[in-house]
Design an enzyme around this catalytic site. Structure first.
Site, short mmCIF file in Angstrom:
data_model
loop_
_atom_site.label_atom_id
_atom_site.label_comp_id
_atom_site.label_asym_id
_atom_site.label_seq_id
_atom_site.Cartn_x
_atom_site.Cartn_y
_atom_site.Cartn_z
N CYS A 39 -9.92 -11.13 16.32
CA CYS A 39 -10.07 -12.54 16.65
C CYS A 39 -11.11 -13.17 15.73
O CYS A 39 -12.16 -12.57 15.48
CB CYS A 39 -10.52 -12.67 18.10
N HIS A 81 -3.16 -14.09 24.00
CA HIS A 81 -4.47 -14.09 23.36
C HIS A 81 -5.01 -15.52 23.25
O HIS A 81 -6.15 -15.81 23.64
CB HIS A 81 -4.35 -13.43 21.98
N GLU A 82 -4.17 -16.42 22.73
CA GLU A 82 -4.61 -17.82 22.54
C GLU A 82 -4.78 -18.52 23.89
O GLU A 82 -5.69 -19.30 24.09
CB GLU A 82 -3.61 -18.58 21.66
N HIS A 85 -8.10 -17.95 25.35
CA HIS A 85 -9.17 -18.78 24.79
C HIS A 85 -9.32 -20.09 25.58
O HIS A 85 -10.44 -20.57 25.78
CB HIS A 85 -8.88 -19.12 23.32
ZN ZN Z 1 -8.76 -15.26 19.24
#
Ligand code: ZN
Length: 114
Positions: A39, A81-82, A85
């Site tokens: 990341c 994953h995004e 965030h």
């Molecule tokens: Zn990331």
């Protein structure tokens, strides 16, 4: 979201980058797989992260169209994953053990020996 095959992820599907607006994960498949993630928020760190291999998602496109689709494999992984965030999480929040976190240099040794 964008994906294309590269040295690090040779099996990544090729897709045009696209804006994913107001994403929701509607459901998760039962199968969970651990795979390496990195990341830009955590330079030089890699982790083996368990994630469902299949998800059903809903989001808006740049044109305001509602899209519902099923994502699998690498695309399911990067979406999650995004999505994390947006909820203040990064991949190291999801590893099962600190033994699944390595520095980039160790990671290279591991993947080149796999
Ligand atoms: Zn990331």
């Amino acid at each position: 979201m964008a994906s294309q095959p590269n040295k690090r992820y040779p099996n990544a599907p090729k897709m045009q980058p696209k804006a994913i607006i107001n994403p929701k994960i509607l459901s998760y498949g039962d199968e969970v797989e651990k795979d390496w993630e990195g990341c830009l928020s955590l330079p030089n760190v890699r982790g083996k992260v368990p994630r469902p291999t299949k998800i059903e998602v809903r989001y808006l496109t740049q044109n305001g169209e509602v899209v519902e689709e099923v994502l699998e494999g690498f695309l399911a992984r990067i979406f999650q994953h995004e999505f994390d965030h947006l909820n203040g999480k990064v991949f190291i929040d999801r590893v099962e053990s600190t033994l699944d976190i390595v520095m980039e240099r160790e990671y290279r040794k591991i993947i080149y020996s796999e």
